[in-house]
Write an enzyme that holds these catalytic residues in place. Structure first.
Site, short mmCIF file in Angstrom:
data_model
loop_
_atom_site.label_atom_id
_atom_site.label_comp_id
_atom_site.label_asym_id
_atom_site.label_seq_id
_atom_site.Cartn_x
_atom_site.Cartn_y
_atom_site.Cartn_z
N LYS A 52 96.97 51.42 43.51
CA LYS A 52 95.53 50.81 42.97
C LYS A 52 95.75 49.25 42.77
CE LYS A 52 91.45 52.33 42.00
NZ LYS A 52 90.75 53.27 42.40
N ASP A 56 86.42 49.49 45.11
CA ASP A 56 86.44 50.21 43.94
C ASP A 56 85.25 49.37 43.02
OD1 ASP A 56 87.74 52.59 42.22
OD2 ASP A 56 87.42 51.02 40.52
P1 NDP Z 1 80.25 49.70 41.52
O1 NDP Z 1 80.95 48.67 41.24
O2 NDP Z 1 79.57 50.15 42.68
O3 NDP Z 1 79.30 50.71 40.31
C1 NDP Z 1 80.16 50.55 39.19
C2 NDP Z 1 78.68 51.19 38.34
O4 NDP Z 1 79.43 51.71 37.04
C3 NDP Z 1 77.89 50.04 37.76
O5 NDP Z 1 76.56 50.78 37.59
C4 NDP Z 1 78.32 49.46 36.54
O6 NDP Z 1 77.39 48.82 35.83
C5 NDP Z 1 78.78 50.56 35.83
N1 NDP Z 1 80.08 50.15 35.24
C6 NDP Z 1 81.18 49.81 35.45
N2 NDP Z 1 81.99 49.47 34.57
C7 NDP Z 1 81.35 49.74 33.23
C8 NDP Z 1 81.57 49.84 32.05
N3 NDP Z 1 82.64 49.28 31.55
N4 NDP Z 1 80.50 50.21 31.14
C9 NDP Z 1 79.21 50.85 31.51
N5 NDP Z 1 79.05 50.85 32.81
C10 NDP Z 1 79.74 50.45 33.66
O7 NDP Z 1 81.61 50.88 41.70
P2 NDP Z 1 81.86 52.56 42.16
O8 NDP Z 1 80.43 53.20 42.08
O9 NDP Z 1 82.33 52.04 43.36
O10 NDP Z 1 82.70 53.15 41.13
C11 NDP Z 1 82.35 53.88 40.06
C12 NDP Z 1 83.49 54.74 39.63
O11 NDP Z 1 83.80 55.63 40.74
C13 NDP Z 1 84.93 54.16 38.99
O12 NDP Z 1 85.37 54.85 38.29
C14 NDP Z 1 85.59 54.18 40.59
O13 NDP Z 1 87.10 54.17 40.15
C15 NDP Z 1 85.35 55.63 41.04
N6 NDP Z 1 85.38 55.76 42.27
C16 NDP Z 1 84.85 55.10 43.22
C17 NDP Z 1 85.26 55.30 44.57
C18 NDP Z 1 84.74 54.40 45.79
O14 NDP Z 1 84.78 54.88 46.89
N7 NDP Z 1 83.84 53.47 45.66
C19 NDP Z 1 86.01 56.40 45.12
C20 NDP Z 1 86.49 57.19 43.99
C21 NDP Z 1 86.28 56.79 42.62
P3 NDP Z 1 77.22 47.37 35.90
O15 NDP Z 1 76.47 46.70 36.99
O16 NDP Z 1 76.46 46.87 34.75
O17 NDP Z 1 78.47 46.63 35.80
O1 2IT Z 2 89.29 55.82 43.14
C1 2IT Z 2 89.20 55.95 44.73
O2 2IT Z 2 89.58 56.92 45.32
C2 2IT Z 2 88.82 54.76 45.43
N1 2IT Z 2 88.21 54.01 44.75
C3 2IT Z 2 88.69 54.68 46.77
C4 2IT Z 2 90.19 54.58 47.32
C5 2IT Z 2 90.20 54.36 48.90
O3 2IT Z 2 91.34 54.15 49.29
O4 2IT Z 2 89.40 54.74 49.54
#
Ligand code: NDP
Ligand code: 2IT
Length: 451
Positions: free
Chosen positions: A130, A170
């Site tokens: 990561k 992420d």
């Molecule tokens: P995005 O940046 O697309 O969206 C993040 C969302 O979470 C936004 O709505 C943001 O709000 C909110 N957020 C982020 N940090 C905080 C915080 N500290 N407090 C409150 N709200 C918060 O990210 P993703 O949707 O890609 O990721 C979301 C979660 O999913 C993370 O935990 C990530 O590690 C996990 N994840 C993502 C994957 C992927 O493929 N993208 C794969 C597996 C897991 P705001 O706009 O106000 O910042």
């Molecule tokens: O937390 C996760 O699994 C991710 N943000 C996606 C990682 C990836 O390599 O697609």
């Protein structure tokens, strides 16, 4: 003899705390896994003798570097960047890049540790890593984001490679940022390789990568419900976040006949009792991604919805809950509230969104609870399929990829049953995921000897 001198769980955790001072998120993630692994390895001498858990909980390496960039006003800005390469026993390091002011070495170490087990669960040959930076993309112009991404990659490129370490998106890193970073990697190395995933479809990306994490988390939820003879039709869902994972989880819930009541961002949550339908989800996607707006604006657009500032949505009564924003956003008290309000299943779209107290409460209440390393593995799984397509210089169809994603999520569900089915009608998905993920990585490490 030293080899049979088993360290017990409290002594092991004491050591982890001592070696990682101030790294609370990392210690938390290790504890959640170690709680189950100590039971599993109690009668397995080799894992103890070879110090396998101790070795998985020590990253192969942590690279930290300075990232300088110039803002639009001509000021020189300095950020810190990292890549944590946790373990490559079963494949190249693989895992996302996060840009958020809350990013620290502890946060990235916990994410890389979790990623190691998650990637093993997909059944694909990927190790765990990561990376990220404390850079805050909010309020920055697209040119500023481009300059930051280029500067970040100017150091990162020497530590990654299609067979070495393959980053992806992420929090704060989506298709646009992957484009800027891929462009800079290609410029520096003069190589067009599958060094990043989440790429655009025109330049080596895979269909359904964008949707995969959210869709996968709902497939996993549907699998848990099906194991109890239930489905999502008519069920109410409370979702946190409004980014990539949250909006695609919402979309799949709606497609499978459920009703989504909430979404949120760091400002608070919106509650729409009429249900957040596909057209409303499309508006949220455009508003949060392209217009980089706030979720509270939803209430100006769609009447009947309300916004609650500074709060998470767990107090809204629901059948199922999907935390899809960030770590430690669902606390012990929230878990109690959800269970008391009749919530029967939780699927973690985010990484470690539920704190340890919350996890313990869900386990104690014996509700269906899918930890992130199982439930949100669909994203990295399709990243793995993107790597395969890049290596084979080809692209699979959407139908093929949809089927592969479903099959992988079914496979993860089955792996969880293998080690998590308690035989009394209760399935401990946390235990199932931890042991299944650990065993695969541990057995590879045993094969390699002491390295
Ligand atoms: P995005 O940046 O697309 O969206 C993040 C969302 O979470 C936004 O709505 C943001 O709000 C909110 N957020 C982020 N940090 C905080 C915080 N500290 N407090 C409150 N709200 C918060 O990210 P993703 O949707 O890609 O990721 C979301 C979660 O999913 C993370 O935990 C990530 O590690 C996990 N994840 C993502 C994957 C992927 O493929 N993208 C794969 C597996 C897991 P705001 O706009 O106000 O910042
Ligand atoms: O937390 C996760 O699994 C991710 N943000 C996606 C990682 C990836 O390599 O697609």
């Amino acid at each position: 003899m030293a080899v049979s001198d088993h360290v017990d769980f409290p002594t092991f955790m004491e050591g982890v705390k001592k070696r990682n001072p101030g790294q609370d998120e990392f210690v938390q993630a290790v504890q959640e896994v170690a709680e189950d692994i100590f039971d599993f390895i109690a009668d397995k001498e080799e894992y103890h003798a070879q110090q396998i858990l101790r070795r998985i909980a020590e990253p192969d390496r942590v690279v930290s570097f300075r990232v300088c960039w110039e803002d639009d006003a001509g000021n020189i800005r300095v950020q810190r960047g990292w890549r944590v390469q946790n373990n490559n026993a079963i494949g190249p390091y693989k895992g996302g890049i996060r840009f958020h002011p809350s990013v620290t070495e502890s946060v990235l170490k916990f994410l890389a540790f979790e990623q190691t087990f998650k990637n093993a669960l997909t059944g694909l040959p990927m190790g765990g890593g990561k990376g990220g930076s404390n850079f805050n993309p909010k309020g920055k112009s697209v040119r500023e984001i481009m300059r930051f991404c280029q500067s970040f990659m100017t150091e990162l490129y020497r530590h990654i490679g299609a067979d070495v370490d393959v980053p992806a998106g992420d929090i704060g890193v989506g298709g646009r940022e992957i484009g800027f970073m891929f462009g800079q990697y290609k410029r520096i190395t003069n190589e067009f390789t599958g060094v990043l995933t989440g790429k655009g479809l025109e330049w080596g990306g895979s269909l359904i990568r964008t949707e995969a994490t959210g869709y996968g988390a709902v497939y996993f939820l549907a699998n848990m419900l099906a194991a109890k003879g239930q489905d999502l039709v008519g069920k109410t869902a409370v979702i946190s976040g409004s980014g990539n994972v949250a909006t695609h989880a919402a979309e799949k819930i709606v497609q499978l006949g459920g009703k989504v009541l909430t979404l949120s961002d760091s400002g608070g949550f919106i509650h729409d009792p009429d249900g957040i339908t596909q057209d409303k989800i499309d508006w949220v996607k455009a508003h949060k991604t392209h217009r980089r707006g706030r979720i509270e604006d939803y209430c100006d657009e769609f009447k009947g919805a309300s916004f609650t500032a500074g709060k998470t949505p767990w107090g809204v009564p629901c059948d199922v809950a999907l935390p899809c924003a960030t770590q430690n956003e669902l606390l012990g008290e929230d878990a109690k509230t959800l269970v008391a309000n009749g919530c029967i299943a939780v699927s973690e779209g985010a990484n470690m969104p539920t704190n340890l107290e919350g996890v313990h409460h869900f386990k104690h209440a014996k509700i269906m609870f899918a930890p992130g390393k199982a439930a949100n593995a669909g994203g990295v799984a399709v990243s793995g399929l993107e790597m395969s397509q890049n290596s084979g210089r080809r692209s699979w169809s959407e139908a093929e990829l949809q089927q592969m994603l479903k099959d992988i999520m079914d496979g993860i569900h089955k792996s969880c049953l293998t080690y998590g089915d308690q035989g009394n009608g209760y399935i401990d998905y946390v235990k199932g995921a931890n042991i299944a993920g650990f065993k695969k990585v541990a057995d590879a490490m045993l094969a390699f000897g002491v390295v």
